[in-house]
Design an enzyme around this catalytic site. Structure first.
Site, PDB file in Angstrom:
ATOM      1  N   LYS A  31     -10.311  20.019  20.164  1.00 47.73           N
ATOM      2  CA  LYS A  31     -10.081  20.547  20.356  1.00 47.73           C
ATOM      3  C   LYS A  31      -8.502  22.161  19.834  1.00 47.73           C
ATOM      4  O   LYS A  31      -8.702  22.992  20.446  1.00 47.73           O
ATOM      5  CB  LYS A  31      -8.702  20.535  21.193  1.00 47.73           C
ATOM      6  N   THR A  32      -8.417  21.486  18.625  1.00 49.87           N
ATOM      7  CA  THR A  32      -7.425  22.152  17.982  1.00 49.87           C
ATOM      8  C   THR A  32      -8.034  23.296  17.591  1.00 49.87           C
ATOM      9  O   THR A  32      -8.016  24.223  17.654  1.00 49.87           O
ATOM     10  CB  THR A  32      -6.390  21.603  16.542  1.00 49.87           C
ATOM     11  N   ASP A 212      -1.499  23.089  24.746  1.00 43.43           N
ATOM     12  CA  ASP A 212      -1.907  22.371  23.720  1.00 43.43           C
ATOM     13  C   ASP A 212      -1.250  20.694  24.483  1.00 43.43           C
ATOM     14  O   ASP A 212      -0.376  21.177  24.857  1.00 43.43           O
ATOM     15  CB  ASP A 212      -2.094  22.102  22.637  1.00 43.43           C
ATOM     16  N   GLU A 213      -2.405  19.807  24.791  1.00 40.47           N
ATOM     17  CA  GLU A 213      -1.964  18.558  24.903  1.00 40.47           C
ATOM     18  C   GLU A 213      -1.673  18.203  26.100  1.00 40.47           C
ATOM     19  O   GLU A 213      -0.245  17.600  26.403  1.00 40.47           O
ATOM     20  CB  GLU A 213      -0.778  18.323  24.069  1.00 40.47           C
ATOM     21  N   GLN A 243      -5.810  10.525  27.650  1.00 40.65           N
ATOM     22  CA  GLN A 243      -4.918  10.019  27.030  1.00 40.65           C
ATOM     23  C   GLN A 243      -3.617  10.584  27.217  1.00 40.65           C
ATOM     24  O   GLN A 243      -2.718  10.569  26.195  1.00 40.65           O
ATOM     25  CB  GLN A 243      -5.243  10.873  25.459  1.00 40.65           C
ATOM     26  N   ARG A 596      -8.495   6.293  17.574  1.00 41.80           N
ATOM     27  CA  ARG A 596      -8.361   6.342  16.747  1.00 41.80           C
ATOM     28  C   ARG A 596      -8.949   5.771  15.598  1.00 41.80           C
ATOM     29  O   ARG A 596      -8.547   6.213  14.138  1.00 41.80           O
ATOM     30  CB  ARG A 596      -6.831   5.734  16.308  1.00 41.80           C
TER      31      ARG A 596
END
Length: 665
Positions: A31-32, A212-213, A243, A596
């Site tokens: 995504k970044t 973002d997020e 998330q 993770r």
């Protein structure tokens, strides 16, 4: 990730400019890279960099995003690009619109300690009541509930009492020319709601907005974003409702559903290819999260191969077993300690692992340590700077007026407080009042006068002198380093504290320029320091240390080998969430933990745990039963490899992965 490496959904997200866009970005889906490439695409499409704003949740993420955009388009073309946290954006708006907000120049940002002291003045010494008030006031501000509305909607006497304290708390913040951390969102939304001209001015400032997020936004952040986008709705938000694990901070997973309601022409693009984890790990994650109701379904897949099966360990001594497995794995594979992480639900679970790691001489690091800016000596210096930029800051005044000792005692301060209260003045202004000297003894009046005149001289010098140079002179004037050494428990502690102060002065020097390359004022630096909160704590990964971390603190990180510990009823899901019927968030938390892991994942639980003097039987978490048995290495559990439906499901997933890989070529 270069532009040619974008997969088809990523490329579609980058190139979509026709209307509002929600990018549902699964864990590890790049995504970044999508956000940074989209900013580059906007600039290439004719958007001026200064009219593009990207918002995220930590200053570290904002810095990394800015650096990656600079690599894509060059620093010159990226000049003026606005990348910040929500709170930094809110602070900027308040600074530029301080008159509309009823604030004066140099207003202070109260941290948690300042807020607690103010609430102590309002509510007394009941620590539990103060904690409840602080949490409740924060919740009200995150939900954009005003003090008046809180009083009106109070459901019982206790809530009415808290609402009245909220009202007084806000009144006192106004008197101190201060805001708290939640006000950096709450107050800008108030301005945008109440002043259409101001709202239009800020909407016109941003030609395009990226978030973002997004799944971590609370009510105030969503409303700030919505009001800044305005009727053009030129935005891209990137997030993953699977998330969303910060409800205790006020995050609302429902903000994702609200987008389609508030923006009917919303386009949704899903990023489902995972570039982090092996197939068995993702299959476990996908199956687990299916237990939650979701607005949009996602199915993560990977081209990295199936990898090792997810292991389940039933333990008598969990810490000993996990560390033994970790050491054995390292010996077999030649891995580094930093390749391994032990993740858990609650901080207290770390103690047993720390003990065993120490016994085995394995280096480790526990995340969430105290922030450098939280240290007492640094907070002292920051309090001086807060007073120099905002003489109305009574909390800062009281912290440093007798530090180091100036023999300005409680009786003097009590008289000063009465004098200030009678005249409606802040303490610093009252200390300069001619009428005060008649209430104090000659020596007390002289000492207090010497302090305020010295501080006033520093305030004048701060207008033209470099902040780090000013602070060096200030520390020399009060001989602060000698005071630190004299009051330390031992010589080593005194030296460490003095070194911390030197490091802080060096930090001021490194930040001597603002984002536009102009000399940064002391006011600008103090504002930046006000945002050094929990989100700014170090999260570096050391190749020489095993990482111990809560699941919440591990979000955004990844490790080759992950051990999830304490997968038991009452721990994960946590008993508090079971009592509140909020298992969905606990399931998302475990999903975050699973995703993770890159190459191997081990889940462990205890057969028995000690509660006080008793050994209590433990029940494996319900989440373990929700995982696909045929994807697990769980001794004692049968793998139903001959189940036709399971075989068909695996086949469909494999074909879907192959098709997606071919499409991305």
């Amino acid at each position: 990730m270069s532009r040619v490496q974008l997969n088809p959904p990523q490329r579609a997200a980058v190139e979509h400019l026709d209307g509002p866009l929600l990018v549902l970005a699964g864990a590890g889906s790049g995504k970044t890279g999508v956000i940074t490439h989209k900013i580059a695409h906007l600039i290439a499409s004719g958007y001026q960099a200064e009219r593009i704003a990207a918002v995220t949740f930590t200053n570290k993420a904002a810095r990394e995003m800015a650096a990656r955009v600079g690599q894509l388009v060059g620093r010159q073309r990226a000049s003026g690009l606005q990348i910040s946290t929500f709170h930094s954006l809110g602070l900027r708006l308040l600074r530029e619109e301080r008159e509309a907000a009823g604030l004066k120049r140099g207003f202070s940002i109260f941290d948690a300690d300042d807020a607690d002291k103010l609430l102590a003045d309002l509510l007394g010494r009941d620590a539990e009541l103060r904690k409840l008030a602080r949490i409740t006031v924060s919740r009200w501000k995150s939900a954009l509930i005003s003090p008046t509305r809180a009083v009106t909607e109070a459901e019982d006497d206790r809530e009415a009492s808290l609402a009245r304290a909220y009202s007084e708390y806000q009144r006192h913040l106004g008197a101190y020319n201060a805001v708290d951390f939640d006000d950096l969102l709450y107050r800008p939304v108030e301005l945008l709601r109440e002043d259409p001209a101001l709202a239009e001015r800020w909407q016109n400032r941003f030609g395009y907005l990226l978030v973002d997020e997004y799944q971590d936004t609370n009510g105030a952040q969503y409303e700030l974003f919505r009001r800044l986008t305005g009727p053009r709705a030129a935005f891209t938000v990137v997030g993953d409702d699977d998330q969303s694990i910060y409800a205790w901070r006020g995050a609302r997973p429902g903000n994702i559903a609200d987008l389609s309601r508030d923006f009917p022409h919303l386009t949704v693009i899903k990023l489902e290819q995972n570039y982090r984890s092996c197939g068995h790990i993702l299959t476990a994650a996908n199956r687990l999260i299916q237990g939650n109701e979701r607005v949009y379904d996602k199915n993560l897949w990977s081209a990295l191969g199936a990898g090792d099966r997810v292991r389940i360990l039933a333990c008598d001594d969990e810490a000993d077993r996990v560390v033994s497995e970790m050491v054995s794995h390292r010996l077999r594979t030649g891995g580094q300690p930093g390749d391994y992480a032990v993740l858990y639900r609650s901080n207290q679970q770390a103690r047993a692992f720390e003990r065993v790691l120490r016994e085995r001489n394995v280096a480790y690091r526990v995340s969430g340590g105290r922030s450098f800016f939280d240290r007492g000596e640094i907070r002292d210096v920051i309090a001086y700077l807060r007073l120099l930029t905002n003489p109305d800051d009574d909390a800062a005044f009281l912290r440093i007026v007798n530090l180091p000792r100036r023999e300005i005692g409680p009786a003097t301060l009590e008289q000063l407080g009465r004098y200030a209260g009678e005249r409606g003045l802040p303490l610093f202004a009252a200390a300069r009042g001619i009428g005060l000297s008649g209430r104090l003894g000659e020596r007390s009046a002289r000492r207090l006068g010497d302090f305020v005149e010295w501080a006033a001289d520093l305030m004048m010098r701060s207008e033209s002198e470099a902040p780090d140079s000013l602070v060096r002179q200030m520390l020399a004037d009060i001989d602060y380093r000698a005071w630190l050494r004299d009051t330390a428990a031992n010589r080593q502690q005194g030296e460490r504290r003095a070194e911390n102060v030197d490091e802080f002065v060096a930090w001021l020097g490194r930040h001597s320029e603002d984002d536009r390359g102009q000399p940064a004022s002391l006011e600008t630096l103090v504002g930046k320091l006000g945002l050094m909160d929990l989100m700014e704590r170090e999260d570096r990964q050391d190749a020489a240390q095993v990482q111990l971390s809560t699941l919440h603190a591990a979000k955004g990180l990844e490790f080759p080998h992950v051990f999830l510990a304490g997968i038991e009823e009452g721990l994960l899901p946590h008993q508090n969430s079971l009592d509140e019927d909020n298992v969905a968030e606990e399931r998302r938390l475990m999903y975050v933990g699973i995703t993770r892991a890159r190459r191997s994942l081990t889940l462990s639980y205890c057969r028995q745990r000690r509660r006080g003097r008793d050994l209590v039987d433990c029940q494996p978490s319900r989440f373990l039963e929700e995982l696909p048995v045929d994807e697990l290495d769980w001794p004692g559990k049968r793998r139903d490899n001959d189940d036709p439906e399971a075989r068909q499901a695996r086949g469909r997933a494999h074909l879907a992965g192959l098709r997606a890989m071919l499409d991305s070529e």
